[in-house]
Design a protein around this motif. Structure first.
Motif, mmCIF file in Angstrom:
data_model
loop_
_atom_site.group_PDB
_atom_site.id
_atom_site.type_symbol
_atom_site.label_atom_id
_atom_site.label_comp_id
_atom_site.label_asym_id
_atom_site.label_seq_id
_atom_site.Cartn_x
_atom_site.Cartn_y
_atom_site.Cartn_z
ATOM 1 N N ALA A 95 0.811 -1.190 -0.134
ATOM 2 C CA ALA A 95 0.034 -0.040 -0.162
ATOM 3 C C ALA A 95 0.832 1.336 0.003
ATOM 4 O O ALA A 95 0.558 2.363 -0.595
ATOM 5 N N THR A 96 1.897 1.233 0.694
ATOM 6 C CA THR A 96 3.035 2.129 0.782
ATOM 7 C C THR A 96 3.460 2.582 -0.684
ATOM 8 O O THR A 96 3.559 3.647 -0.897
ATOM 9 N N ALA A 97 3.850 1.402 -1.513
ATOM 10 C CA ALA A 97 4.443 1.728 -2.623
ATOM 11 C C ALA A 97 3.545 1.970 -3.677
ATOM 12 O O ALA A 97 3.771 2.985 -4.336
ATOM 13 N N ARG A 98 2.098 1.900 -3.654
ATOM 14 C CA ARG A 98 1.268 2.301 -4.519
ATOM 15 C C ARG A 98 0.965 3.590 -4.201
ATOM 16 O O ARG A 98 0.687 4.515 -5.217
ATOM 17 N N ARG A 99 0.958 4.004 -2.972
ATOM 18 C CA ARG A 99 0.362 5.567 -2.557
ATOM 19 C C ARG A 99 1.607 6.421 -2.985
ATOM 20 O O ARG A 99 1.465 7.619 -3.638
ATOM 21 N N LEU A 100 2.975 6.066 -2.602
ATOM 22 C CA LEU A 100 3.903 6.987 -2.784
ATOM 23 C C LEU A 100 4.450 6.792 -4.498
ATOM 24 O O LEU A 100 5.169 7.888 -4.853
ATOM 25 N N GLY A 101 4.304 5.721 -4.933
ATOM 26 C CA GLY A 101 4.810 5.600 -6.532
ATOM 27 C C GLY A 101 4.334 6.414 -7.454
ATOM 28 O O GLY A 101 4.945 6.553 -8.269
ATOM 29 N N GLY A 102 3.017 6.948 -7.228
ATOM 30 C CA GLY A 102 2.423 7.943 -8.099
ATOM 31 C C GLY A 102 2.769 9.303 -7.763
ATOM 32 O O GLY A 102 2.062 10.231 -8.736
ATOM 33 N N MET A 103 3.540 9.505 -6.910
ATOM 34 C CA MET A 103 3.783 11.110 -6.449
ATOM 35 C C MET A 103 5.117 11.513 -7.025
ATOM 36 O O MET A 103 6.223 10.634 -6.927
ATOM 37 N N LEU A 104 5.342 12.619 -7.821
ATOM 38 C CA LEU A 104 6.340 13.023 -8.192
ATOM 39 C C LEU A 104 6.749 14.397 -7.926
ATOM 40 O O LEU A 104 7.297 15.280 -8.433
ATOM 41 N N ASN A 105 6.205 14.715 -6.719
ATOM 42 C CA ASN A 105 6.377 15.857 -5.999
ATOM 43 C C ASN A 105 7.229 15.513 -4.480
ATOM 44 O O ASN A 105 6.422 14.829 -3.583
ATOM 45 N N ALA A 106 8.168 16.107 -4.231
ATOM 46 C CA ALA A 106 8.710 15.612 -2.999
ATOM 47 C C ALA A 106 8.012 16.007 -1.862
ATOM 48 O O ALA A 106 8.091 15.294 -0.632
ATOM 49 N N ASP A 107 7.492 17.296 -1.950
ATOM 50 C CA ASP A 107 6.730 17.774 -0.728
ATOM 51 C C ASP A 107 5.521 16.752 -0.336
ATOM 52 O O ASP A 107 4.994 16.264 0.629
ATOM 53 N N ARG A 108 4.664 16.265 -1.544
ATOM 54 C CA ARG A 108 3.786 15.334 -1.187
ATOM 55 C C ARG A 108 4.075 14.066 -0.839
ATOM 56 O O ARG A 108 3.486 13.432 0.222
ATOM 57 N N VAL A 109 5.269 13.475 -1.146
ATOM 58 C CA VAL A 109 6.027 12.341 -0.557
ATOM 59 C C VAL A 109 6.192 12.598 0.932
ATOM 60 O O VAL A 109 5.689 11.745 1.598
ATOM 61 N N CYS A 110 6.813 13.537 1.201
ATOM 62 C CA CYS A 110 7.209 13.858 2.694
ATOM 63 C C CYS A 110 5.753 13.730 3.684
ATOM 64 O O CYS A 110 5.725 13.260 4.454
ATOM 65 N N ARG A 111 4.933 14.381 3.152
ATOM 66 C CA ARG A 111 3.590 14.705 3.902
ATOM 67 C C ARG A 111 2.871 13.246 3.945
ATOM 68 O O ARG A 111 2.485 12.770 5.008
ATOM 69 N N ALA A 112 2.975 12.279 2.759
ATOM 70 C CA ALA A 112 2.280 11.326 2.832
ATOM 71 C C ALA A 112 3.017 10.307 3.744
ATOM 72 O O ALA A 112 2.540 9.461 4.508
ATOM 73 N N THR A 113 4.426 10.351 3.560
ATOM 74 C CA THR A 113 5.321 9.382 4.492
ATOM 75 C C THR A 113 4.853 9.840 5.992
ATOM 76 O O THR A 113 4.553 8.671 6.948
ATOM 77 N N VAL A 114 4.828 10.834 6.570
ATOM 78 C CA VAL A 114 4.205 11.124 7.889
ATOM 79 C C VAL A 114 2.880 10.508 8.372
ATOM 80 O O VAL A 114 2.978 9.833 9.172
ATOM 81 N N GLU A 115 1.853 10.894 7.227
ATOM 82 C CA GLU A 115 0.807 10.245 7.430
ATOM 83 C C GLU A 115 0.589 8.873 7.525
ATOM 84 O O GLU A 115 -0.073 8.111 8.383
ATOM 85 N N LEU A 116 1.384 8.004 6.711
ATOM 86 C CA LEU A 116 1.415 6.630 6.733
ATOM 87 C C LEU A 116 2.232 5.992 8.185
ATOM 88 O O LEU A 116 1.906 5.013 8.667
ATOM 89 N N ALA A 117 3.266 6.691 8.532
ATOM 90 C CA ALA A 117 3.729 6.430 9.821
ATOM 91 C C ALA A 117 3.213 6.582 11.019
ATOM 92 O O ALA A 117 3.224 5.709 11.875
ATOM 93 N N VAL A 118 2.130 7.595 11.034
ATOM 94 C CA VAL A 118 1.496 7.816 12.255
ATOM 95 C C VAL A 118 0.301 6.976 12.323
ATOM 96 O O VAL A 118 -0.219 6.511 13.266
#
Length: 500
Positions: A95-118
């Motif tokens: 699920a992490t790979a699917r969500r982050l794989g379609g993002m080509l914006n570093a800011d969006r990747v960082c925000r989604a990373t924190v959301e997934l972690a918590v």
């Protein structure tokens, strides 16, 4: 062996014998969570649980209501628990790979990373992304709170975080001295910092608290690193593409006294902003050199060749001002430098303002559509300008014509994206030279910029939103002669005075 409490005496021996020989652990509990019975398999897996004691809070297994206030728990085998945990981990990472794989914006990747972690890994999370001059951007959240973004000085971060950003490749635990609002505001939170690697080097640091599975956290960080690397690579390529694209865009013509320029440009692919059509104008002694053309092909390859042609003409005009001879020099350069068989069509000319008004045009044709001239009386003339393609043969024949534009008259150049625009009732009929000539009959008084935009709009209206080729329009107009405004002078007459 402990017999089940509350079981009928006649059934107890058989029930106990059955449960004792099960490989699956079984616990019998009452509604209050007190253990009434455990079979040997359950005793081996849960040695700390005794009959009469409390059932563990984190017990995992299948729960079955038996009635009479009793509940049976069928415990999972260790292998089953490991398999289920592995499946859960694999599902989360996928699920992490699917969500982050379609993002080509570093800011969006960082925000989604924190959301997934918590949401699945930790009680609080902080992602630190270094920028410049000792600063970093950070995204953080704790529990169900929304992700926030801040900026922080790298020197203000704990040594463990700085060490990770400096190149430490492994996760490490540390205490954040003095507390931090980034991790839920605890006084001295215990945390783990994990490097986020991109292109083999630390690109960011992920700080988390209340970690349940360190191995899963590291696998998660690896996927975040891959997504962040892709986003950063895309951003770098976009910057390069934007820089190159800007250098390939047509330049506005340089102003020349006595001349009025007009241009319009619309590439076939609006998202690229560049295409195979080109135009330009540069000052020369006594006037200006101007050109409009089209290279074979479309897209980036065509745009690169147009850039080569434009830059070549910019340099060649300093050593050759005659349009026909200049086309021959350009032809030789294309034959030497282009190896994939590409060629160009173009009209190249010089415009020299005359002392009494108007301009003298000298045109050379290289296989391009003939120019049109809008006379002051509203008539539209087609300039019979022929010639061979540029960059095809080493012995080309290029046409040459000279003409005069009176003040207020215009010479119009255009590419086949105008005349070959397909529209009409079925969307397959070309706009054509006849329609263009008819439409221009009432445009003689237009300034050159308005005329170029008018031609582009005629083509776009005909297309009706359909796909089209590159469109370029270039107009040169002789500036109308400005006459001095007339002034009214009052005549003062002597007043007649009557004396009585």
């Amino acid at each position: 062996m402990n017999a089940p409490l509350g079981a009928p005496d006649t059934a107890a021996p058989a029930l106990v014998q059955l449960l004792d020989h099960l490989d699956e652990g079984v616990l019998l509990c009452d509604d209050a969570g007190i253990v009434l019975y455990r079979n040997p398999a359950a005793a081996r897996r849960l040695p700390a649980v005794a009959v009469g004691g409390s059932m563990p809070d984190d017990l995992r297994g299948r729960r079955v209501e038996l009635g009479a206030g009793q509940v049976a728990w069928y415990l999972q085998r260790a292998s089953d628990r490991a398999s289920e945990q592995a499946n859960d981990h694999a599902t989360f990472l996928a699920a992490t790979a699917r969500r982050l794989g379609g993002m080509l914006n570093a800011d969006r990747v960082c925000r989604a990373t924190v959301e997934l972690a918590v949401s699945s890994l930790a009680g609080a999370a902080l992602l630190v992304l270094p920028t410049r001059r000792g600063r970093a951007r950070c995204w953080h959240a704790a529990g169900s709170a929304p992700v926030r973004q801040d900026q922080v000085a790298l020197a203000a971060l704990p040594a463990a975080v700085q060490d990770t950003l400096d190149g430490n490749p492994v996760a490490q635990p540390f205490l954040w001295p003095g507390g931090t609002p980034f991790l839920g505001g605890e006084a001295t939170p215990a945390a783990w910092v994990v490097p986020i690697l991109a292109a083999g080097a630390p690109a960011a640091a992920l700080v988390v608290t209340e970690v349940g599975d360190l191995a899963l956290l590291e696998d998660f960080a690896a996927r975040v690193g891959a997504a962040l690397e892709a986003a950063q690579l895309y951003a770098a390529q976009s910057r390069v593409a934007a820089t190159l694209q800007e250098s390939l865009l047509p330049e506005p013509p340089a102003p020349v006294a006595g001349l009025n320029w007009g241009t319009a440009y619309r590439p076939a692919r609006s998202t690229m902003h560049i295409g195979g059509d080109f135009y330009g104008a540069h000052p020369i002694a006594g006037g200006a050199m101007f050109f409009l053309g089209d290279v074979s092909g479309k897209g980036v390859d065509a745009a690169v060749l147009t850039g080569q042609v434009r830059h070549s003409l910019r340099a060649l005009r300093r050593i050759e001002e005659d349009p026909q001879r200049l086309l021959h020099v350009l032809n030789d350069m294309l034959l030497e430098g282009v190896s994939d068989g590409r060629f160009a069509t173009m009209v190249l000319g010089t415009a020299q303002p005359r002392p009494g008004g108007g301009i003298r045009l000298t045109l050379a044709g290289g296989g391009h559509l003939p120019p049109l001239v809008l006379r002051a009386d509203g008539t539209v003339e087609t300039v019979a300008l022929r010639g061979m393609l540029v960059g095809v043969t080493d012995e080309p024949v290029f046409g040459r014509r000279s003409l005069h534009l009176a003040p207020g008259e215009t010479c119009l150049l255009f590419t086949d994206g105008v005349t070959e625009a397909r529209g009409g009732h079925r969307g397959a009929e070309m706009y054509g030279l006849r329609r263009l000539t008819t439409a221009l009959a009432g445009c003689a008084a237009m300034p050159a910029p308005a005329l170029a935009e008018r031609v582009e709009q005629l083509a776009m209206d005909w297309l009706g939103g359909r796909e089209h080729d590159d469109i370029a329009v270039f107009a040169v107009r002789a500036e109308p002669v400005r006459t001095s405004p007339r002034h009214l002078h009052s005549v003062h007459q002597a007043a007649t005075v009557t004396v009585s």
